[in-house]
Design a protein around this motif. Structure first.
Motif, PDB file in Angstrom:
ATOM      1  N   ASP A  27     -38.230 -22.758  -2.056  1.00 15.64           N
ATOM      2  CA  ASP A  27     -37.450 -22.133  -3.125  1.00 15.64           C
ATOM      3  C   ASP A  27     -38.342 -21.952  -4.353  1.00 15.64           C
ATOM      4  OD1 ASP A  27     -35.333 -21.064  -4.502  1.00 15.64           O
ATOM      5  OD2 ASP A  27     -34.408 -22.991  -4.988  1.00 15.64           O
ATOM      6  N   PRO A  28     -39.266 -20.990  -4.302  1.00 18.49           N
ATOM      7  CA  PRO A  28     -40.237 -20.825  -5.388  1.00 18.49           C
ATOM      8  C   PRO A  28     -39.586 -20.263  -6.645  1.00 18.49           C
ATOM      9  CG  PRO A  28     -40.395 -19.001  -3.858  1.00 18.49           C
ATOM     10  CD  PRO A  28     -39.418 -19.978  -3.252  1.00 18.49           C
ATOM     11  N   LEU A  29     -40.340 -20.312  -7.730  1.00 17.35           N
ATOM     12  CA  LEU A  29     -39.903 -19.611  -8.932  1.00 17.35           C
ATOM     13  C   LEU A  29     -39.765 -18.136  -8.596  1.00 17.35           C
ATOM     14  CD1 LEU A  29     -42.093 -21.249 -11.736  1.00 17.35           C
ATOM     15  CD2 LEU A  29     -39.606 -21.431 -11.487  1.00 17.35           C
ATOM     16  N   ALA A  30     -38.658 -17.546  -8.990  1.00 15.30           N
ATOM     17  CA  ALA A  30     -38.407 -16.139  -8.658  1.00 15.30           C
ATOM     18  C   ALA A  30     -39.476 -15.230  -9.244  1.00 15.30           C
ATOM     19  CB  ALA A  30     -37.023 -15.732  -9.156  1.00 15.30           C
ATOM     20  N   LYS A  31     -39.980 -15.552 -10.446  1.00 15.69           N
ATOM     21  CA  LYS A  31     -40.993 -14.693 -11.070  1.00 15.69           C
ATOM     22  C   LYS A  31     -42.284 -14.679 -10.256  1.00 15.69           C
ATOM     23  CE  LYS A  31     -43.208 -18.027 -14.204  1.00 15.69           C
ATOM     24  NZ  LYS A  31     -43.623 -18.277 -15.608  1.00 15.69           N
ATOM     25  N   ASP A  32     -42.620 -15.833  -9.613  1.00 17.00           N
ATOM     26  CA  ASP A  32     -43.825 -15.871  -8.794  1.00 17.00           C
ATOM     27  C   ASP A  32     -43.634 -15.073  -7.512  1.00 17.00           C
ATOM     28  OD1 ASP A  32     -45.045 -17.512 -10.661  1.00 17.00           O
ATOM     29  OD2 ASP A  32     -44.492 -19.364  -9.632  1.00 17.00           O
ATOM     30  N   ALA A  33     -42.470 -15.210  -6.895  1.00 19.16           N
ATOM     31  CA  ALA A  33     -42.207 -14.510  -5.638  1.00 19.16           C
ATOM     32  C   ALA A  33     -42.211 -13.000  -5.829  1.00 19.16           C
ATOM     33  CB  ALA A  33     -40.873 -14.972  -5.052  1.00 19.16           C
ATOM     34  N   PHE A  34     -41.562 -12.530  -6.882  1.00 21.65           N
ATOM     35  CA  PHE A  34     -41.475 -11.083  -7.105  1.00 21.65           C
ATOM     36  C   PHE A  34     -42.707 -10.531  -7.819  1.00 21.65           C
ATOM     37  CE2 PHE A  34     -37.087 -11.862  -5.999  1.00 21.65           C
ATOM     38  CZ  PHE A  34     -36.758 -10.725  -5.282  1.00 21.65           C
ATOM     39  N   GLY A  35     -43.322 -11.332  -8.671  1.00 20.17           N
ATOM     40  CA  GLY A  35     -44.523 -10.872  -9.361  1.00 20.17           C
ATOM     41  C   GLY A  35     -45.688 -10.655  -8.426  1.00 20.17           C
ATOM     42  N   ALA A  36     -45.656 -11.271  -7.240  1.00 14.56           N
ATOM     43  CA  ALA A  36     -46.742 -11.125  -6.275  1.00 14.56           C
ATOM     44  C   ALA A  36     -46.623  -9.865  -5.434  1.00 14.56           C
ATOM     45  CB  ALA A  36     -46.777 -12.349  -5.357  1.00 14.56           C
ATOM     46  N   GLN A  37     -45.491  -9.178  -5.495  1.00 12.65           N
ATOM     47  CA  GLN A  37     -45.271  -7.992  -4.659  1.00 12.65           C
ATOM     48  C   GLN A  37     -45.988  -6.786  -5.255  1.00 12.65           C
ATOM     49  OE1 GLN A  37     -43.648  -8.390  -1.697  1.00 12.65           O
ATOM     50  NE2 GLN A  37     -43.568 -10.549  -2.334  1.00 12.65           N
ATOM     51  N   ARG A  38     -46.765  -6.104  -4.449  1.00 12.02           N
ATOM     52  CA  ARG A  38     -47.510  -4.928  -4.921  1.00 12.02           C
ATOM     53  C   ARG A  38     -46.860  -3.613  -4.509  1.00 12.02           C
ATOM     54  NH1 ARG A  38     -49.503  -6.693  -8.904  1.00 12.02           N
ATOM     55  NH2 ARG A  38     -50.803  -4.826  -9.045  1.00 12.02           N
ATOM     56  N   LEU A  39     -45.981  -3.637  -3.518  1.00 12.35           N
ATOM     57  CA  LEU A  39     -45.301  -2.435  -3.040  1.00 12.35           C
ATOM     58  C   LEU A  39     -43.823  -2.742  -2.859  1.00 12.35           C
ATOM     59  CD1 LEU A  39     -47.878  -1.139  -0.383  1.00 12.35           C
ATOM     60  CD2 LEU A  39     -47.300  -0.030  -2.547  1.00 12.35           C
ATOM     61  N   PRO A  40     -42.975  -1.714  -2.824  1.00 15.50           N
ATOM     62  CA  PRO A  40     -41.524  -1.933  -2.739  1.00 15.50           C
ATOM     63  C   PRO A  40     -41.067  -2.290  -1.331  1.00 15.50           C
ATOM     64  CG  PRO A  40     -41.987   0.405  -2.712  1.00 15.50           C
ATOM     65  CD  PRO A  40     -43.311  -0.278  -2.946  1.00 15.50           C
ATOM     66  N   ALA A  41     -39.810  -2.642  -1.233  1.00 17.28           N
ATOM     67  CA  ALA A  41     -39.174  -2.866   0.060  1.00 17.28           C
ATOM     68  C   ALA A  41     -38.782  -1.504   0.636  1.00 17.28           C
ATOM     69  CB  ALA A  41     -37.937  -3.752  -0.101  1.00 17.28           C
ATOM     70  N   ALA A  42     -39.338  -1.161   1.777  1.00 14.65           N
ATOM     71  CA  ALA A  42     -39.112   0.168   2.365  1.00 14.65           C
ATOM     72  C   ALA A  42     -37.812   0.168   3.162  1.00 14.65           C
ATOM     73  CB  ALA A  42     -40.290   0.554   3.245  1.00 14.65           C
ATOM     74  N   THR A  43     -36.728   0.035   2.451  1.00 16.67           N
ATOM     75  CA  THR A  43     -35.398   0.031   3.055  1.00 16.67           C
ATOM     76  C   THR A  43     -34.492   0.921   2.210  1.00 16.67           C
ATOM     77  OG1 THR A  43     -34.722  -1.910   1.782  1.00 16.67           O
ATOM     78  CG2 THR A  43     -35.707  -2.306   3.941  1.00 16.67           C
ATOM     79  N   GLN A  44     -33.233   1.013   2.619  1.00 16.47           N
ATOM     80  CA  GLN A  44     -32.268   1.792   1.862  1.00 16.47           C
ATOM     81  C   GLN A  44     -32.257   1.353   0.397  1.00 16.47           C
ATOM     82  OE1 GLN A  44     -30.151   4.308   2.862  1.00 16.47           O
ATOM     83  NE2 GLN A  44     -29.556   4.496   0.725  1.00 16.47           N
ATOM     84  N   ALA A  45     -32.261   2.301  -0.505  1.00 13.58           N
ATOM     85  CA  ALA A  45     -32.274   1.985  -1.931  1.00 13.58           C
ATOM     86  C   ALA A  45     -30.984   1.290  -2.338  1.00 13.58           C
ATOM     87  CB  ALA A  45     -32.458   3.258  -2.756  1.00 13.58           C
ATOM     88  N   ALA A  46     -31.120   0.179  -3.056  1.00 14.12           N
ATOM     89  CA  ALA A  46     -29.957  -0.561  -3.544  1.00 14.12           C
ATOM     90  C   ALA A  46     -30.389  -1.518  -4.629  1.00 14.12           C
ATOM     91  CB  ALA A  46     -29.273  -1.322  -2.412  1.00 14.12           C
TER      92      ALA A  46
END
Length: 338
Positions: A27-46
């Motif tokens: 259960d990491p800090l949310a800012k670390d988990a999302f800040g590490a993402q370089r590209l989006p989730a290639a799924t239906q936009a929501a």
């Protein structure tokens, strides 16, 4: 104390430490988990959650350069948003040019999958917020270095809450009017001094002023926020803005001492510094786990093209001065400007 007792205490401490480490990894800090993402989730936009506590899937990027815009602070990788927001920015830049605005300098939108940011904003988490500089786009393309270092220009007089008339122009008012004209724009955040300037000078139809809301900061840029888009049942709406123009006592309050007094008591940690992944909507774990598109170019809006998304199409070069090629799979969504 007997050696066996010491060893038992030591073993208990090691187990407790290992459990804590394991829990933090799960259960990491949310800012670390999302800040590490370089590209989006290639799924239906929501969009999932609220503007200050959520994430989004199916993100698009606004190109670093477009016919009527330049993106700023590129190193932050915050040019991403829900397709409806990116489509709005492209349209806004084009129609503001018709009003005589040289072009938009676009600040932060969101991270590729949203979520809390490593620094800065409390909101901008679900791809429905964007910052626009009050400084018009120059008549040349800025270098990457210039985009990192170019100073913000405050619209205020030095050490004042009031707009500097040497900097403010009727074009600034037209730009805000244009932004407020879009039905999906629910709020525009500006410094109270900017709101007062509009209240004091706007003539004719003033109904759009209700969308322009005073807030701390926002003297060198304004913040556009759109409503929850179709196809996002997990998006939490905000309260509707009042029907009045907002040029009344609610604005006068900002010019008293109360809003600017330092908070009493010990400083509280910022939400992003303590918010764990488990605190976000449950859909955000799936957003983090979703596959990425094969390239940034495949999900970048660069001109007058329709927002697209691809998970298995060949990379498409992002041309700053041409419509996005129709090579990728159309993302199902309603027309955002009905």
């Amino acid at each position: 104390m007997r050696l066996s007792t010491v060893m038992r205490h030591l073993a208990s401490a090691v187990v407790a430490f290992a459990a804590a480490v394991s829990g933090a990894m799960a259960d990491p800090l949310a800012k670390d988990a999302f800040g590490a993402q370089r590209l989006p989730a290639a799924t239906q936009a929501a969009a999932h959650g609220f503007y200050s506590k959520g994430c989004f899937a199916g993100g698009m990027a606004i190109a670093t350069d477009g016919p009527n815009w330049q993106a700023m602070r590129l190193s932050r990788n915050r040019r991403w948003g829900h397709p409806e927001m990116i489509a709005l920015l492209e349209r806004f830049s084009r129609e503001a040019a018709q009003d005589g605005w040289p072009g938009l300098l676009i600040g932060d939108v969101s991270q590729p999958r949203g979520g809390p940011m490593l620094s800065g904003h409390a909101s901008h988490q679900i791809g429905l917020d964007a910052d626009i500089w009050f400084l018009p786009m120059p008549n040349r393309r800025l270098s990457a270095g210039e985009r990192e270092k170019l100073d913000f220009v405050s619209m205020l007089q030095p050490n004042s809450l009031y707009v500097d008339d040497r900097k403010w122009t009727p074009a600034h008012a037209r730009l805000l009017h244009r932004a407020a004209s879009y039905p999906n724009v629910e709020r525009i955040l500006v410094h109270p001094g900017v709101k007062k300037k509009l209240c004091d000078t706007v003539g004719g139809d003033r109904s759009w002023l209700r969308k322009v809301r005073p807030f701390w900061g926002h003297d060198s840029h304004f913040h556009i926020r759109i409503g929850c888009p179709a196809g996002s049942p997990g998006c939490r709406t905000q309260d509707a803005v009042p029907r009045e123009e907002g040029c009344d006592q609610s604005l006068a309050w900002w010019f008293t001492e109360e809003p600017w007094r330092p908070a009493k008591g010990p400083a509280k940690p910022k939400a992003r510094d303590v918010l764990r992944l488990s605190s976000l909507p449950s859909a955000c774990e799936a957003v983090l786990a979703a596959p990425a598109p094969i390239s940034e170019a495949a999900v970048t809006v660069s001109g007058r093209g329709t927002p697209m998304i691809a998970t298995n199409a060949p990379p498409v070069a992002a041309n700053a001065f041409a419509p996005t090629p129709e090579r990728t799979i159309p993302l199902p969504q309603p027309r955002p400007y009905d």
